[in-house]
Motif scaffolding. Structure first.
Motif, PDB file in Angstrom:
ATOM      1  N   PRO B 192       0.802  -1.231   0.000  1.00 35.01           N
ATOM      2  CA  PRO B 192       0.000   0.000   0.000  1.00 35.01           C
ATOM      3  C   PRO B 192       0.834   1.281   0.000  1.00 35.01           C
ATOM      4  CG  PRO B 192       0.246  -0.800   2.231  1.00 35.01           C
ATOM      5  CD  PRO B 192       1.029  -1.733   1.357  1.00 35.01           C
ATOM      6  N   ASP B 193       2.160   1.173  -0.053  1.00 36.13           N
ATOM      7  CA  ASP B 193       2.953   2.394   0.125  1.00 36.13           C
ATOM      8  C   ASP B 193       3.082   3.257  -1.135  1.00 36.13           C
ATOM      9  OD1 ASP B 193       4.299   0.093  -0.550  1.00 36.13           O
ATOM     10  OD2 ASP B 193       6.049   0.444   0.697  1.00 36.13           O
ATOM     11  N   TYR B 194       3.104   2.638  -2.320  1.00 31.95           N
ATOM     12  CA  TYR B 194       3.263   3.441  -3.544  1.00 31.95           C
ATOM     13  C   TYR B 194       1.992   3.463  -4.391  1.00 31.95           C
ATOM     14  CZ  TYR B 194       8.143   3.704  -2.344  1.00 31.95           C
ATOM     15  OH  TYR B 194       9.308   3.969  -1.685  1.00 31.95           O
ATOM     16  N   ARG B 230       0.306   7.815  -3.082  1.00 30.76           N
ATOM     17  CA  ARG B 230       0.934   9.066  -2.660  1.00 30.76           C
ATOM     18  C   ARG B 230       0.514  10.169  -3.635  1.00 30.76           C
ATOM     19  NH1 ARG B 230       7.186   8.394  -3.056  1.00 30.76           N
ATOM     20  NH2 ARG B 230       6.706   8.024  -5.228  1.00 30.76           N
ATOM     21  N   ASN B 242       7.735   8.872  -9.147  1.00 34.82           N
ATOM     22  CA  ASN B 242       9.155   9.223  -8.957  1.00 34.82           C
ATOM     23  C   ASN B 242       9.677   8.759  -7.596  1.00 34.82           C
ATOM     24  OD1 ASN B 242       8.821  12.526 -10.509  1.00 34.82           O
ATOM     25  ND2 ASN B 242       9.118  10.525 -11.422  1.00 34.82           N
TER      26      ASN B 242
END
Lengths: 328, 326
Positions: B192-194, B230, B242
């Motif tokens: 789930p972080d990116y 994000r 990026n």
């Protein structure tokens, strides 16, 4: 801090932060690679030093099944044979190694010092910038008097192209990683008092001469071959890539620089550069490389402590300058 | 000696596993796009599996032999013909002086053929490998694809009779189609972080069309509006794809802004975009057979244990026991 593994199938394991080092994430990258990632997404050379500490320890450990490593800014990519060295075993070994790698303060990183001659605002980069204005973008704000170097000065609140030269030569440049193209270094100033920054070209430049040196964001790169590019150019140096291996510096392979090299720029004229380049290809020029040096992180951190005020002052000067400069 | 009469669309000398060990100096390994077909071709003619052989992309290669050799053609069917008569696929056959071998073009499924010759192609080693790296212009035959008039040396070979008629068991020959299922593992930068869970669900269920603009550097897929976990890439750049530059695993799926690109044999070694999934050792060969502008891929998520099992299976297949004599 929530457990990063919760619901994150890309993560093999986590090593939580300690007082000595940032958190380490071990990420799957298929069944032949894992990506080891340090701390948060910030550019911090001390993290990069730690990566070289681990890289050095890994090379010395000669693990059976470890193929190669790719150190980068805040990560190290590890290529391994998962049938000889199961992922779990590799990660457990890496975690143990983190405890064995000295904390930043006590690290000594093998690092070569490489002196490279550079002609600033030289006629070769000038010619390609001229072509860019003619064929790509006439009103590019990053081109002042036919070159990028005065724009670099304006963007950083420096007085002149001359001051840009002084800044670039006032510090060694740390080669944090090599990649994208064979032999292309990504370099950062070891002395943050001289940490100039720039935005990139928009659109990118169709031509860049081989050996051109430029800056994009905080990173300085050398173009190993003639190619398109997006960095603001400030000069040209001698070959760092030679397919034909015409100089002893390219004896082992066509690539001059290695990760963890420190580059010191030495200004020369266009004519001197041309002459040195001829000697490179004739095989008579000796690249100025000191191979036995190490970077002592403790003394480096000591330097940083002593110059904190000057660094903040330059950053304030940059922040003010940016307000008055157009972005490409 | 192997005389090139026509080089075709792109024909390169490769070896396997290519130029391994130079990723930290910015050099991807090169080597064959389809290592299964490549290694089998060598096996059929009695060479070491990784010996230098040709990768023929999309067809058009015409060549003349000057001595007696065993040859094997594997991979996509380009209706190869020896002196105008159909030549077999996945089976070793003999050639002699003045024999002409021609590849026509792809008509059905598959995009690349491999041509192995007993004794192997004899080109100089460069940085530990004989594989052609098209981006850097080094390795293989003069660092480039073959063209009309090239004369490529061949190594010493035993009598072709020893291997003629050796063929891969029919049941083991890969069946190419136009809709592919390619096994991949999630990560290194996924949810789930990116990306969001929805992004990854879409990634592993959508039939991705292979872009016309694909080559030995990257196989491009269609652009997609990702949701992203994000809002921006922060210090690394404005777009959420990026990141601060990191090393790229070979055969990873690099998401450049909206567009996923599978980084393949001659790709970039490092860069500042996320990679949301990575192909596994046992599935990469399929990428070499994707027809740009036509084929579609569905990525099938596998675990490390499944990937390891499949890796063992493919290596066991590329072995003497899989060969029969016709």
């Amino acid at each position: 801090m929530p457990d990063m593994r919760d619901g994150n199938r890309a993560i093999v394991d986590v090593l939580e932060a300690t007082a000595e080092r940032p958190r380490v994430l071990y990420r799957y990258a298929g069944d032949r690679f894992i990506l080891v990632e340090y701390g948060d997404m910030v550019l911090d050379l001390t993290t990069n030093f730690r990566i070289f500490g681990l890289n050095d320890a890994l090379k010395k450990a000669r693990l059976d099944g470890l193929v190669e490593t790719v150190p980068a800014l805040r990560s190290i990519l590890i290529h391994y044979d998962s049938r000889k060295l199961p992922t779990r075993m590799l990660v457990d070994t890496l975690k143990k190694m983190e405890d064995a790698v000295p904390s930043g303060e006590n690290l000594n990183i093998p690092s070569r010092r490489v002196e490279l001659p550079i002609a600033f605002a030289d006629r070769w980069t000038r010619a390609d910038i001229e072509r860019y204005v003619k064929y790509t973008r006439q009103d590019a704000p990053n081109i002042v008097n036919g070159h990028n170097i005065e724009y670099i000065a304006q963007y950083n609140g420096l007085e002149s192209a001359r001051e840009v030269v002084d800044y670039i030569c006032a510090t060694e440049w740390w080669n944090a990683c090599i990649g994208f193209w064979p032999g292309l270094p990504f370099m950062f100033p070891l002395d943050p008092r001289y940490a100039i920054v720039t935005p990139k070209y928009n659109p990118t430049r169709p031509w860049t001469p081989e050996g051109a040196v430029g800056i994009g964001g905080p990173c300085v790169a050398i173009y190993p071959v003639q190619s398109p590019g997006g960095y603001q150019l400030f000069g040209r140096t001698i070959p760092i890539f030679d397919l034909k291996q015409r100089n002893p510096a390219f004896k082992a392979n066509p690539i001059l620089l290695k990760p963890a090299d420190r580059i010191q720029w030495v200004p020369v004229t266009d004519e001197q550069l041309e002459s040195i380049r001829e000697q490179v290809y004739a095989g008579t020029y000796r690249y100025k490389i000191v191979a036995y040096e190490a970077l002592n992180v403790k003394s480096y951190l000591g330097l940083l402590d002593g110059i904190r005020g000057e660094v903040l002052a330059f950053q304030a000067r940059q922040a003010e300058a940016v307000k008055h400069v157009a972005i490409p | 000696m192997f005389e090139v009469l026509e080089g075709g669309i792109q024909t390169t000398v490769q070896d396997y596993p290519g130029r391994v060990g130079y990723l930290d100096l910015g050099t991807y390994p090169a080597g064959p796009m389809d290592h299964f077909a490549f290694r089998v071709a060598n096996l059929l003619v009695g060479n070491a599996q990784g010996a230098p052989a040709l990768e023929v992309t999309a067809g058009g290669l015409k060549a003349r032999f000057h001595d007696r050799r065993a040859v094997a053609i594997t991979g996509a069917d380009m209706q190869p013909a020896l002196n105008g008569k159909p030549a077999p696929l996945w089976e070793a056959f003999a050639v002699g002086p003045d024999d002409r071998l021609e590849f026509r073009t792809i008509t059905g499924a598959g995009f690349r053929s491999c041509l192995a010759v007993s004794g192997a192609f004899d080109v100089p080693e460069y940085m530990g490998s004989r594989a052609t790296f098209t981006v850097g212009g080094f390795g293989g035959f003069e660092g480039r694809g073959l063209k009309k008039g090239d004369r490529v040396s061949l190594g010493a070979a035993a009598s072709p009779e020893k291997v003629v008629g050796r063929r891969l068991r029919a049941a083991l020959r890969p069946q190419y189609g136009t809709q592919w299922e390619i096994e991949a593992m999630r990560g290194p930068q996924a949810d789930p972080d990116y990306m969001t869970a929805g992004d990854m669900e879409f990634f592993f269920s959508h039939a991705w069309k292979v872009d016309r603009n694909s080559n030995r550097m990257g196989v491009r897929l269609e652009s997609h509006k990702w949701q992203w976990a994000r809002q921006s890439g922060g210090v690394a750049g404005g777009h959420p794809s990026n990141i601060l530059d990191n090393g790229y695993a070979v055969w990873t799926v690099n998401v450049c802004g909206d567009q996923p690109i599978i980084l393949v044999a001659d790709g970039p070694s490092l860069g500042g975009f996320i990679c949301n999934a990575t192909l596994i050792y046992a599935s990469t060969w399929k990428v070499g057979q994707l027809v740009p502008g036509r084929d579609t891929i569905r990525f099938k998520e596998v675990t490390i244990d499944e990937a390891t099992r499949l890796a063992g299976a493919i290596d066991e297949t590329i072995a003497e026991r899989s060969i029969e004599r016709g």
